[in-house]
Write a protein that holds these residues in place. Structure first.
Motif, short mmCIF file in Angstrom:
data_model
loop_
_atom_site.label_atom_id
_atom_site.label_comp_id
_atom_site.label_asym_id
_atom_site.label_seq_id
_atom_site.Cartn_x
_atom_site.Cartn_y
_atom_site.Cartn_z
N HIS A 117 -5.15 10.48 0.09
CA HIS A 117 -6.06 11.64 0.18
C HIS A 117 -5.51 12.81 -0.66
N TRP A 118 -4.22 13.05 -0.55
CA TRP A 118 -3.57 14.12 -1.32
C TRP A 118 -3.71 13.85 -2.82
N ALA A 119 -3.45 12.60 -3.23
CA ALA A 119 -3.56 12.26 -4.65
C ALA A 119 -4.99 12.45 -5.14
N ARG A 120 -5.97 12.00 -4.34
CA ARG A 120 -7.37 12.21 -4.73
C ARG A 120 -7.69 13.69 -4.85
N GLY A 121 -7.23 14.47 -3.90
CA GLY A 121 -7.47 15.91 -3.93
C GLY A 121 -6.90 16.55 -5.18
N ALA B 91 0.82 -1.22 0.00
CA ALA B 91 0.00 0.00 0.00
C ALA B 91 0.85 1.27 0.00
N LEU B 92 1.96 1.28 0.75
CA LEU B 92 2.77 2.51 0.82
C LEU B 92 3.42 2.84 -0.53
N PRO B 93 4.14 1.92 -1.16
CA PRO B 93 4.71 2.32 -2.46
C PRO B 93 3.62 2.63 -3.50
N LEU B 94 2.49 1.94 -3.44
CA LEU B 94 1.39 2.27 -4.36
C LEU B 94 0.84 3.67 -4.10
N ALA B 95 0.71 4.03 -2.83
CA ALA B 95 0.23 5.38 -2.49
C ALA B 95 1.23 6.44 -2.95
N GLU B 96 2.52 6.14 -2.82
CA GLU B 96 3.54 7.07 -3.30
C GLU B 96 3.47 7.21 -4.81
N LEU B 97 3.28 6.08 -5.51
CA LEU B 97 3.13 6.14 -6.97
C LEU B 97 1.89 6.93 -7.36
N ALA B 98 0.80 6.75 -6.60
CA ALA B 98 -0.44 7.51 -6.87
C ALA B 98 -0.19 9.00 -6.71
N ALA C 122 -0.36 11.81 -9.57
CA ALA C 122 -1.32 12.93 -9.44
C ALA C 122 -0.60 14.27 -9.52
N LEU C 123 0.55 14.38 -8.90
CA LEU C 123 1.33 15.62 -8.98
C LEU C 123 1.70 15.95 -10.42
N ARG C 124 1.97 14.92 -11.19
CA ARG C 124 2.34 15.10 -12.60
C ARG C 124 1.13 15.26 -13.52
N GLY C 125 -0.07 15.01 -12.98
CA GLY C 125 -1.26 15.06 -13.82
C GLY C 125 -1.41 13.82 -14.68
N ASP C 126 -0.79 12.74 -14.27
CA ASP C 126 -0.80 11.49 -15.02
C ASP C 126 -2.05 10.67 -14.67
N GLU C 127 -2.70 10.14 -15.67
CA GLU C 127 -3.93 9.37 -15.48
C GLU C 127 -3.71 8.09 -14.67
N SER C 128 -2.48 7.59 -14.60
CA SER C 128 -2.23 6.36 -13.84
C SER C 128 -2.50 6.53 -12.35
N ALA C 129 -2.64 7.77 -11.90
CA ALA C 129 -2.95 8.01 -10.49
C ALA C 129 -4.22 7.28 -10.08
N GLU C 130 -5.24 7.29 -10.95
CA GLU C 130 -6.51 6.63 -10.63
C GLU C 130 -6.33 5.14 -10.38
N GLN C 131 -5.53 4.50 -11.22
CA GLN C 131 -5.29 3.07 -11.07
C GLN C 131 -4.59 2.79 -9.74
N HIS C 132 -3.59 3.60 -9.41
CA HIS C 132 -2.86 3.40 -8.15
C HIS C 132 -3.76 3.65 -6.95
#
Length: 194
Positions: free
Chosen positions: A178-182, A132-139, A143-153
């Motif tokens: 939460h930050w990535a979702r925001g 969960a932690l590395p996946l949350a970091e990837l998310a 998200a910071l980059r505006g990359d669509e893969s954030a949703e999958q992560h």
């Protein structure tokens, strides 16, 4: 417990300073925490530190007082030492905790690479919650980059959390997700607040 004297070994005095700094943190006495952590840092800066107990705790101390430069350096040293000795759990720790400093300092590519490297290590432990932690970091990086893969992560983190305990990293996983979702919802302000 009395503080060790000035003739005590450096590592003993540094460990005492760290413990007293963490105790001050628990009391929310940030002034004392900073003083104690800086004492530990000063004591060990001149040492060749290859200590699997002190090194990660120094990294936590750097995190708690927002010393990003030191945190980056400590986690890189921890990663090098862990790779050299084959300590895979410490490799994972250095990668995921170092990624947090990389995110904070804008080194997003390095953070994504570290989290991506940590992911198969955590998966190989047989404890899926550790992923969960590395996946949350990837998310978060996505998200910071505006990359669509954030949703999958984000979805992967949610699925893992539904079925498995995350452990001590749970607050970090919560915050990063939460930050990535925001960030993902920032184009929809009403959704971003929920």
């Amino acid at each position: 417990v009395p503080e060790p004297g000035p003739d005590a070994p450096v590592r003993t005095r540094a460990a005492s300073a760290l413990l007293r700094g963490f105790t001050a943190t628990a009391r929310r006495d940030w002034s004392e925490a900073v003083e104690r952590f800086r004492t530990a840092f000063t004591l060990l800066d001149a040492e060749s530190l290859d200590d699997h107990v002190l090194q990660p705790n120094l990294g936590v101390a750097a995190f708690l007082i927002d010393d990003d430069e030191r945190g980056l350096r400590l986690h890189e040293q921890q990663l090098t030492a862990a790779r050299r000795t084959g300590a895979l759990t410490m490799v994972e720790h250095a990668l995921t905790r170092g990624a947090q400093f990389q995110i904070a300092t804008g080194a997003w590519a390095q953070a994504a690479n570290a989290a991506a490297e940590a992911l198969p290590l955590t998966a190989s432990t047989g404890h899926p919650g550790l992923t969960a932690l590395p996946l949350a970091e990837l998310a978060l990086v996505a998200a910071l980059r505006g990359d669509e893969s954030a949703e999958q992560h984000i979805a992967s983190v949610g699925a893992i959390r539904e079925r498995h305990a995350v452990g001590i990293a749970e607050p970090l996983v919560d915050d990063f997700t939460h930050w990535a979702r925001g960030l993902r919802e920032s184009t929809h302000p009403a959704k971003a607040l929920h």
